[in-house]
Design an enzyme around this catalytic site. Structure first.
Site, PDB file in Angstrom:
ATOM      1  CG  ASP A  55       4.079   3.893  -3.524  1.00 35.77           C
ATOM      2  OD1 ASP A  55       4.364   3.563  -2.365  1.00 35.77           O
ATOM      3  OD2 ASP A  55       2.919   4.125  -3.914  1.00 35.77           O
ATOM      4  CG  ASP A  60       4.916   9.007  -7.384  1.00 40.80           C
ATOM      5  OD1 ASP A  60       3.723   8.670  -7.305  1.00 40.80           O
ATOM      6  OD2 ASP A  60       5.853   8.186  -7.461  1.00 40.80           O
TER       7      ASP A  60
END
Length: 175
Positions: A12, A10
């Site tokens: 952020d 991922d």
């Protein structure tokens, strides 16, 4: 880990940032991110970015901005959902559409992959849906995922809870 074909990561709150949207031109990876990605590469493990970025649909950033950012960071490919949560797409995590797209494009067995992310209710649910290893990092929204938001993914147990991306990668490589 034997037979680990790829790791999905991922953006952020996992490779950098705060967990909130930051435009690629202003985004800074965590100090340990480069080392973590280099370690995976040294072991011959493919790395793919996998991220929801609904600000693309709002015109606040372009898909190319993110694709270029992930190339610079050294990811082999990037799978990005540009849609908002109300658009009903198949690609927005927790739906596993991005993972299935990656599997098709890169001929992956998703049960031989791992997903590293900071949000239980998206990253861990998407990973669980395809049988991937689930590693939750405590950076970004990770702490909150384990406490105030745990009810949103109560039926899922992460395979490992890591301090950060580097800890997650070291755990995977020595498993």
């Amino acid at each position: 880990m034997d037979n680990l074909q790829a790791v999905f990561i991922d953006r952020d709150g996992t490779i950098g940032g705060t967990g909130h949207f930051i435009h690629p031109r202003d985004f800074t990876p965590y100090p340990f991110t480069e080392e973590a990605l280099k370690l995976l590469k040294a072991y011959g493990i493919r790395t793919f970015a996998c991220t929801n970025q609904h600000r693309i649909s709002k015109g606040e950033a372009g898909l190319e901005d993110f694709v270029n950012e992930f190339k610079i960071f050294g990811f082999e490919d990037a799978f990005i959902c540009p849609h908002g949560s109300s658009e009903g797409c198949e690609c927005r995590k927790p739906s596993p559409g991005l993972l299935r797209e990656a599997a098709e494009k890169h001929r992956l067995d998703l049960t031989k992959t791992a997903f590293i992310g900071d949000v239980g209710s998206t990253d861990m649910l998407a990973a669980d849906a395809v049988g991937a290893k689930k590693i939750l990092v405590l950076t970004g929204w990770g702490e909150g995922s384990l406490t105030q938001y745990r009810h949103k993914w109560a039926d899922i147990e992460p395979d490992y809870i890591a301090e950060n991306l580097l800890d997650a990668v070291k755990w995977l490589l020595h498993k």
